[in-house]
Design a protein around this motif. Sequence first.
Motif, short mmCIF file in Angstrom:
data_model
loop_
_atom_site.label_atom_id
_atom_site.label_comp_id
_atom_site.label_asym_id
_atom_site.label_seq_id
_atom_site.Cartn_x
_atom_site.Cartn_y
_atom_site.Cartn_z
N TRP A 133 -0.07 -8.06 4.12
CA TRP A 133 1.69 -8.25 3.51
C TRP A 133 3.17 -8.56 4.49
O TRP A 133 2.90 -7.77 5.76
CB TRP A 133 1.80 -6.77 2.95
N GLN A 179 -6.65 1.70 -8.17
CA GLN A 179 -7.07 2.75 -6.99
C GLN A 179 -8.33 1.64 -7.01
O GLN A 179 -8.81 1.97 -6.06
CB GLN A 179 -6.60 3.79 -7.43
N GLN A 210 -11.56 -1.75 0.41
CA GLN A 210 -11.46 -0.91 1.84
C GLN A 210 -12.60 -0.03 2.52
O GLN A 210 -13.26 0.33 3.25
CB GLN A 210 -9.80 0.93 1.69
N ALA A 234 0.60 3.27 -3.09
CA ALA A 234 -0.52 3.85 -3.73
C ALA A 234 -0.86 5.38 -4.45
O ALA A 234 -1.43 4.44 -5.75
CB ALA A 234 -1.79 4.40 -2.45
N TRP A 247 -0.44 3.78 -8.11
CA TRP A 247 -1.12 2.87 -8.96
C TRP A 247 -1.90 3.56 -9.95
O TRP A 247 -2.78 4.77 -10.12
CB TRP A 247 -2.00 2.20 -7.73
N ALA A 258 0.50 -1.42 -0.17
CA ALA A 258 -0.07 0.07 0.01
C ALA A 258 0.80 1.00 -0.26
O ALA A 258 -0.03 2.70 -0.25
CB ALA A 258 -0.58 0.17 1.13
N SER A 259 2.13 1.01 0.40
CA SER A 259 2.67 2.62 0.00
C SER A 259 2.71 2.77 -1.00
O SER A 259 3.56 3.47 -1.07
CB SER A 259 4.54 1.61 0.90
N MET A 318 -6.08 -6.36 5.06
CA MET A 318 -5.01 -6.55 4.43
C MET A 318 -3.90 -7.00 4.92
O MET A 318 -3.58 -6.71 5.87
CB MET A 318 -4.72 -5.37 3.88
N ILE A 323 -9.13 -1.43 -5.02
CA ILE A 323 -8.48 -1.01 -3.30
C ILE A 323 -9.44 -0.63 -2.90
O ILE A 323 -9.74 -0.61 -1.61
CB ILE A 323 -7.32 -0.96 -3.70
#
Length: 333
Positions: free
Chosen positions: A241, A219, A226, A211, A214, A208-209, A239, A222
């Motif tokens: 990771w 986008q 969310q 994002a 993307w 997600a860092s 999530m 996800i």
Amino acid sequence: MRRVTLTQFLIEQQRAGRTTPELRLLIEVVARAVKAISVNVSKGALAGVLGEAGTDNVQGEAQKKLDVIANEILLQANEWGGHLAAMASEEVEEVHQIPFDYPKGGFLLLFDPLDGSSNIDVNISVGTIFSVLRNPEGDGEPTEQNFLQPGRDQVAAGYALYGPSTQLILTVGDGVHGFTLDREMGSFIYTHPFMTVPNETQEFAINASNARYWEPPVQRYIAELQAGKSGPRGKDFNMRWVASMVADVHRILTRGGIFMYPLDEKCRDKGGKLRLMYEANPMAMIIEQAGGAATTGRERIMDLQPTKLHQRVPVVLGSAAEVERVTKYHLES
């Protein structure tokens, strides 16, 4: 309960005509190398194998000491068996030829010796990924061109996960099968027959860092996850990771989910983040054999025609319904 070893399983596969004696022996050699890597990983600081090796690999990434050790274990274990025409490692730029004083066989072995090695120093699960191809018939030593076959031509693929226990996950094209290392016996025991990926899920794995880099389809997807119960999907998602592909894919294989390392502005010039030959193709074969799906976001991974040994691609794999949704969003855009 009768305990079936990896060797017995492979012999039974051979008797059923699903594999050959040469492929069986090759997989057993890879499994022995995995045991040796597992020992080194488990010793950690006690054996002085943590930290960086002071060298870079072909990708320009700093190598960990265990990257180098795992690579050497796999090369040395597989050189002399007579089953291989050549090998290729994610850590090495050139094709690794079989020494002239050893016999050669009809297979090509590709591997990522230690996936997720950035996790080693913090004691988080890492793994080994491998892929087996047939060597095209011809004279002379195999070149890079011999390896450039689409993933659908793989004859076997697998990975080892070095976690609380060491597991070997394998497919020879007849489902996905899991084995757990019994350290006292020194054998891999057949513990997970015909592993399958649940079609739907409530978990996703993405870095997600990234994002802000993307593409719009990612986008959109996800954002829907969310949004949870109040969003268009009508349910909550979690999530996860690990930043170790083997660990993330193993979780998906075990309880469903979707793993994404999509094309974005950060890696667009490289074509993607993950390596087609060493990571994407073998994992795609495993996931598809388990009933899941694997695409680049736009097309099936195993249909890609490789253009170079260290080619990178986007990866979206896991539960079929979720992968199909992500691919649909890309195609619509």
